[in-house]
Scaffold this active site. Structure first.
Site, mmCIF file in Angstrom:
data_model
loop_
_atom_site.group_PDB
_atom_site.id
_atom_site.type_symbol
_atom_site.label_atom_id
_atom_site.label_comp_id
_atom_site.label_asym_id
_atom_site.label_seq_id
_atom_site.Cartn_x
_atom_site.Cartn_y
_atom_site.Cartn_z
ATOM 1 N N ASN A 28 0.838 -1.198 -0.116
ATOM 2 C CA ASN A 28 -0.060 0.041 0.153
ATOM 3 C C ASN A 28 0.907 1.128 -0.145
ATOM 4 O O ASN A 28 1.437 1.613 0.927
ATOM 5 C CB ASN A 28 -0.770 -0.162 1.306
ATOM 6 C CG ASN A 28 -1.763 1.228 1.484
ATOM 7 O OD1 ASN A 28 -1.767 1.787 0.330
ATOM 8 N ND2 ASN A 28 -2.277 1.362 2.668
ATOM 9 N N TRP A 29 0.967 1.920 -1.224
ATOM 10 C CA TRP A 29 1.921 3.126 -1.419
ATOM 11 C C TRP A 29 1.308 4.359 -0.540
ATOM 12 O O TRP A 29 1.948 5.258 -0.549
ATOM 13 C CB TRP A 29 2.094 3.410 -2.804
ATOM 14 C CG TRP A 29 2.868 1.952 -3.398
ATOM 15 C CD1 TRP A 29 3.450 1.005 -2.920
ATOM 16 C CD2 TRP A 29 3.323 2.224 -4.917
ATOM 17 N NE1 TRP A 29 3.820 0.356 -4.100
ATOM 18 C CE2 TRP A 29 3.847 1.015 -5.245
ATOM 19 C CE3 TRP A 29 2.966 3.294 -5.902
ATOM 20 C CZ2 TRP A 29 4.274 0.691 -6.467
ATOM 21 C CZ3 TRP A 29 3.408 2.865 -7.029
ATOM 22 C CH2 TRP A 29 3.970 1.605 -7.527
ATOM 23 N N LYS A 30 -0.061 4.234 -0.463
ATOM 24 C CA LYS A 30 -0.417 5.387 0.354
ATOM 25 C C LYS A 30 -0.562 6.546 -0.792
ATOM 26 O O LYS A 30 -0.221 6.302 -1.712
ATOM 27 C CB LYS A 30 -0.227 5.556 1.740
ATOM 28 C CG LYS A 30 -0.256 4.443 2.643
ATOM 29 C CD LYS A 30 0.109 4.897 3.942
ATOM 30 C CE LYS A 30 0.037 3.415 4.819
ATOM 31 N NZ LYS A 30 0.279 3.628 6.158
ATOM 32 N N HIS A 60 -9.652 0.543 5.301
ATOM 33 C CA HIS A 60 -8.206 0.629 5.777
ATOM 34 C C HIS A 60 -8.539 1.807 7.049
ATOM 35 O O HIS A 60 -9.145 2.847 6.948
ATOM 36 C CB HIS A 60 -7.405 1.396 4.794
ATOM 37 C CG HIS A 60 -5.919 1.599 5.241
ATOM 38 N ND1 HIS A 60 -5.331 2.631 6.059
ATOM 39 C CD2 HIS A 60 -4.737 0.685 5.144
ATOM 40 C CE1 HIS A 60 -3.875 2.202 6.070
ATOM 41 N NE2 HIS A 60 -3.694 1.136 5.925
ATOM 42 N N GLU A 91 -6.783 4.330 7.848
ATOM 43 C CA GLU A 91 -6.742 5.824 7.746
ATOM 44 C C GLU A 91 -7.830 6.263 7.212
ATOM 45 O O GLU A 91 -8.423 7.348 7.373
ATOM 46 C CB GLU A 91 -5.514 6.066 6.660
ATOM 47 C CG GLU A 91 -4.095 5.787 7.579
ATOM 48 C CD GLU A 91 -2.947 5.442 6.768
ATOM 49 O OE1 GLU A 91 -3.009 5.395 5.728
ATOM 50 O OE2 GLU A 91 -1.852 4.852 7.324
ATOM 51 N N GLU A 136 -4.968 -5.581 10.875
ATOM 52 C CA GLU A 136 -4.046 -4.307 11.063
ATOM 53 C C GLU A 136 -4.290 -3.569 12.318
ATOM 54 O O GLU A 136 -4.995 -2.712 12.459
ATOM 55 C CB GLU A 136 -4.096 -3.337 9.682
ATOM 56 C CG GLU A 136 -3.945 -3.959 8.510
ATOM 57 C CD GLU A 136 -3.177 -2.857 7.552
ATOM 58 O OE1 GLU A 136 -2.228 -2.961 6.918
ATOM 59 O OE2 GLU A 136 -4.019 -1.802 7.147
ATOM 60 N N GLY A 182 2.487 2.369 10.735
ATOM 61 C CA GLY A 182 3.263 3.513 10.353
ATOM 62 C C GLY A 182 4.256 3.817 11.813
ATOM 63 O O GLY A 182 4.534 4.809 11.930
ATOM 64 N N SER A 222 3.555 -2.116 10.114
ATOM 65 C CA SER A 222 4.968 -2.002 10.375
ATOM 66 C C SER A 222 5.916 -3.213 10.009
ATOM 67 O O SER A 222 6.938 -3.412 10.532
ATOM 68 C CB SER A 222 5.394 -1.573 11.660
ATOM 69 O OG SER A 222 4.789 -0.254 11.892
ATOM 70 N N GLY A 274 2.920 -1.067 4.229
ATOM 71 C CA GLY A 274 2.842 0.246 3.893
ATOM 72 C C GLY A 274 4.421 0.715 3.467
ATOM 73 O O GLY A 274 5.007 0.418 2.460
ATOM 74 N N GLY A 275 5.154 1.172 4.543
ATOM 75 C CA GLY A 275 6.305 1.972 4.650
ATOM 76 C C GLY A 275 7.365 0.922 3.510
ATOM 77 O O GLY A 275 8.096 1.695 2.765
HETATM 78 C C1 PEP Z 1 -0.937 0.042 5.781
HETATM 79 O O1 PEP Z 1 -1.000 1.319 5.764
HETATM 80 O O2 PEP Z 1 -1.471 -0.867 5.633
HETATM 81 C C2 PEP Z 1 0.530 -0.405 6.756
HETATM 82 C C3 PEP Z 1 0.523 -1.523 7.144
HETATM 83 O O3 PEP Z 1 1.347 0.534 6.917
HETATM 84 P P1 PEP Z 1 2.875 0.123 7.554
HETATM 85 O O4 PEP Z 1 3.329 -0.950 7.118
HETATM 86 O O5 PEP Z 1 3.789 1.559 7.077
HETATM 87 O O6 PEP Z 1 3.021 0.262 8.977
#
Ligand code: PEP
Length: 250
Positions: free
Chosen positions: A9-11, A95, A97, A167, A173, A212, A233-234
């Protein structure tokens, strides 16, 4: 065991150049991933670029969000019909967010889930508890409640064509990760909840862990009985770190 899914997930992170660089790294490295299906979720403006780069490869494309309506006066929204034109096969829904920053509630999440399946795409339904809820011992009831809202709208059998991503909000994040044991406990409860309404679908259901995830944490997480891959994500923003997570799928 069936293959895992490692989804990136590049956001709201990308540029034309960054997409070219990232996808070319992924294309070259994808041949080293034997046990996971890779999926990337670029921001909407880069879907065409992703489709052009990834056609003919094993890497799938997803959309980060969608409008439940198909067309009309919905300024700023994007429809399923539109993203399908760009080779999208998965869509994130629920999600944290979207839930926290855009006030998407369980009813909206369920409506989007139904629309995604009606368009013959696969929803990745994201669920997870906040730190406060975990501290209060509410983790399993929050997560199963979020899933139940979708079962009420779409039925248990709908999980034949869906993926769930657990999640924990406190792990997204933040650099904090649920321990493999903590994650497995929730994943097992999710599968049991689905089994209580749709026994057949529960065993084949892919339940991803997100929060993360890194190559280091992925190995032990992916070794858990009910963890079928990751939503990243990251660490999905550079080819090396994303591919290393894909390689952790055994
Ligand atoms: C996400 O946004 O779904 C996520 C898991 O982000 P991160 O890996 O950066 O925690």
């Amino acid at each position: 065991m069936a293959h895992m899914i490692v989804a990136g997930n590049w956001k709201m992170n990308a540029s034309k150049n960054a997409v070219t660089e990232l996808l070319s790294g992924l294309k070259h490295g994808a041949v080293t991933i034997k046990n996971a299906e890779l999926v990337v979720f670029p921001p909407f403006p880069y879907l065409a670029q992703a489709q052009a780069e990834l056609t003919g490869t094993s890497i799938h494309i997803g959309a980060q969000n969608i409008c439940a309506a198909d067309k009309g006066a919905y300024t700023g929204e994007v429809s399923l019909t539109m993203v399908k034109e760009f080779g999208v096969s998965y869509v994130l829904v629920g999600h944290s967010e979207r839930r926290a920053l855009y006030a998407e509630d369980d009813a909206q999440v369920a409506a989007k889930y139904v629309a995604i399946q009606a368009a013959q795409l696969t929803p990745i339904l994201c669920v997870g508890e906040t730190l406060e809820q975990r501290k209060q011992g509410l983790t399993l009831s929050v997560v199963t409640g979020q899933i139940q809202a979708v079962i009420d709208a779409a039925g248990g059998a709908s999980f034949a064509n869906a993926v769930i991503a657990y999640e924990p909000v406190w792990a997204i994040g933040t650099g904090l990760t649920a321990s493999p044991g903590e994650a497995q406990e929730v994943h097992r409860a999710i599968r049991a909840h689905i089994a209580s309404v749709a026994l057949e679908q529960a065993s084949g259901l892919k339940i991803l862990y997100g929060g993360s995830v890194t190559a280091t944490s992925a190995e032990e997480l992916f070794a858990q009985a009910d963890i079928d891959g990751g939503l990243v994500g990251g660490a999905s923003l550079t080819a090396d770190s994303f591919l290393a997570i894909g390689q952790a799928a055994k």
